[in-house]
Design a protein around this motif. Structure first.
Motif, PDB file in Angstrom:
ATOM      1  N   THR A  57       0.813  -1.212   0.000  1.00  0.00           N
ATOM      2  CA  THR A  57       0.000   0.000   0.000  1.00  0.00           C
ATOM      3  C   THR A  57       0.843   1.256   0.000  1.00  0.00           C
ATOM      4  N   ASN A  58       0.227   2.348  -0.440  1.00  0.00           N
ATOM      5  CA  ASN A  58       0.838   3.667  -0.411  1.00  0.00           C
ATOM      6  C   ASN A  58      -0.272   4.692  -0.218  1.00  0.00           C
ATOM      7  N   TYR A  59       0.058   5.819   0.434  1.00  0.00           N
ATOM      8  CA  TYR A  59      -0.938   6.822   0.780  1.00  0.00           C
ATOM      9  C   TYR A  59      -0.432   8.220   0.499  1.00  0.00           C
ATOM     10  N   ALA A  60      -1.361   9.102   0.167  1.00  0.00           N
ATOM     11  CA  ALA A  60      -1.046  10.517   0.116  1.00  0.00           C
ATOM     12  C   ALA A  60      -0.728  11.015   1.516  1.00  0.00           C
ATOM     13  N   ASP A  61       0.175  11.982   1.602  1.00  0.00           N
ATOM     14  CA  ASP A  61       0.547  12.522   2.907  1.00  0.00           C
ATOM     15  C   ASP A  61      -0.663  13.076   3.661  1.00  0.00           C
ATOM     16  N   SER A  62      -1.621  13.615   2.935  1.00  0.00           N
ATOM     17  CA  SER A  62      -2.768  14.242   3.564  1.00  0.00           C
ATOM     18  C   SER A  62      -3.675  13.259   4.301  1.00  0.00           C
ATOM     19  N   VAL A  63      -3.592  11.970   3.962  1.00  0.00           N
ATOM     20  CA  VAL A  63      -4.461  10.976   4.592  1.00  0.00           C
ATOM     21  C   VAL A  63      -3.692   9.925   5.374  1.00  0.00           C
ATOM     22  N   LYS A  64      -2.386   9.962   5.334  1.00  0.00           N
ATOM     23  CA  LYS A  64      -1.567   8.957   6.000  1.00  0.00           C
ATOM     24  C   LYS A  64      -1.867   8.935   7.499  1.00  0.00           C
ATOM     25  N   ARG A  66      -4.701   8.120   8.739  1.00  0.00           N
ATOM     26  CA  ARG A  66      -6.148   8.219   8.904  1.00  0.00           C
ATOM     27  C   ARG A  66      -6.916   7.242   8.024  1.00  0.00           C
ATOM     28  N   PHE A  67      -6.411   6.983   6.815  1.00  0.00           N
ATOM     29  CA  PHE A  67      -7.085   6.111   5.856  1.00  0.00           C
ATOM     30  C   PHE A  67      -6.320   4.805   5.717  1.00  0.00           C
ATOM     31  N   THR A  68      -7.048   3.723   5.442  1.00  0.00           N
ATOM     32  CA  THR A  68      -6.449   2.421   5.194  1.00  0.00           C
ATOM     33  C   THR A  68      -7.103   1.791   3.973  1.00  0.00           C
ATOM     34  N   ILE A  69      -6.293   1.427   2.986  1.00  0.00           N
ATOM     35  CA  ILE A  69      -6.787   0.724   1.811  1.00  0.00           C
ATOM     36  C   ILE A  69      -6.524  -0.772   1.988  1.00  0.00           C
ATOM     37  N   SER A  70      -7.474  -1.590   1.552  1.00  0.00           N
ATOM     38  CA  SER A  70      -7.325  -3.035   1.636  1.00  0.00           C
ATOM     39  C   SER A  70      -8.059  -3.674   0.463  1.00  0.00           C
ATOM     40  N   ARG A  71      -7.799  -4.952   0.235  1.00  0.00           N
ATOM     41  CA  ARG A  71      -8.488  -5.644  -0.857  1.00  0.00           C
ATOM     42  C   ARG A  71      -8.755  -7.088  -0.485  1.00  0.00           C
ATOM     43  N   ASP A  72      -9.778  -7.640  -1.113  1.00  0.00           N
ATOM     44  CA  ASP A  72     -10.135  -9.038  -0.974  1.00  0.00           C
ATOM     45  C   ASP A  72     -10.295  -9.567  -2.393  1.00  0.00           C
ATOM     46  N   ASN A  73      -9.260 -10.206  -2.893  1.00  0.00           N
ATOM     47  CA  ASN A  73      -9.277 -10.650  -4.285  1.00  0.00           C
ATOM     48  C   ASN A  73     -10.327 -11.724  -4.539  1.00  0.00           C
ATOM     49  N   ALA A  74     -10.590 -12.570  -3.555  1.00  0.00           N
ATOM     50  CA  ALA A  74     -11.606 -13.598  -3.714  1.00  0.00           C
ATOM     51  C   ALA A  74     -12.981 -12.988  -3.920  1.00  0.00           C
TER      52      ALA A  74
END
Length: 113
Positions: A57-64, A66-74
């Motif tokens: 993962t990677n984040y913009a400084d403005s949201v680091k 505070r935000f979390t990205i995740s995925r469920d490929n299934a």
């Protein structure tokens, strides 16, 4: 490219939380890097977060932090957990692979008192 539909936006007070969802169709979702972007009226589209097929993962400084990205490929899903929301987070949020030129409707996030 893969077809993606965003959902989960809404109205939230400052300091609150929302979880956005990005649902994919087709059979190739798991090979794509998926980004979350946001755009407010009159402003440049901003890359918010990115996730690789293996979960890096990677984040913009403005949201680091505070935000979390995740995925469920299934499930062919990508999520954006947004905490400690601020007025400046108000925008339409889109999910897409990098370099996309077509954008769907997105989902509106409004942070307001």
């Amino acid at each position: 490219q893969v077809q993606l539909v965003e959902s989960g936006g809404g109205l939230v007070q400052p300091g609150g939380s929302l979880r956005l969802s990005c649902a994919a169709s087709g059979t190739l979702f798991s090979i794509y890097v998926i980004n979350w972007y946001r755009q407010a009226p009159g402003k440049q589209r901003e890359l918010v977060a990115s996730i690789t097929p293996t979960g890096n993962t990677n984040y913009a400084d403005s949201v680091k932090g505070r935000f979390t990205i995740s995925r469920d490929n299934a499930k062919k899903m990508v999520y954006l957990q947004m905490n400690k929301l601020e007025l400046e987070d108000t925008a339409v949020y889109h999910c897409s692979p990098p370099g996309s030129t077509s954008w769907g409707q997105g989902t509106q996030v409004t942070v307001s008192s």
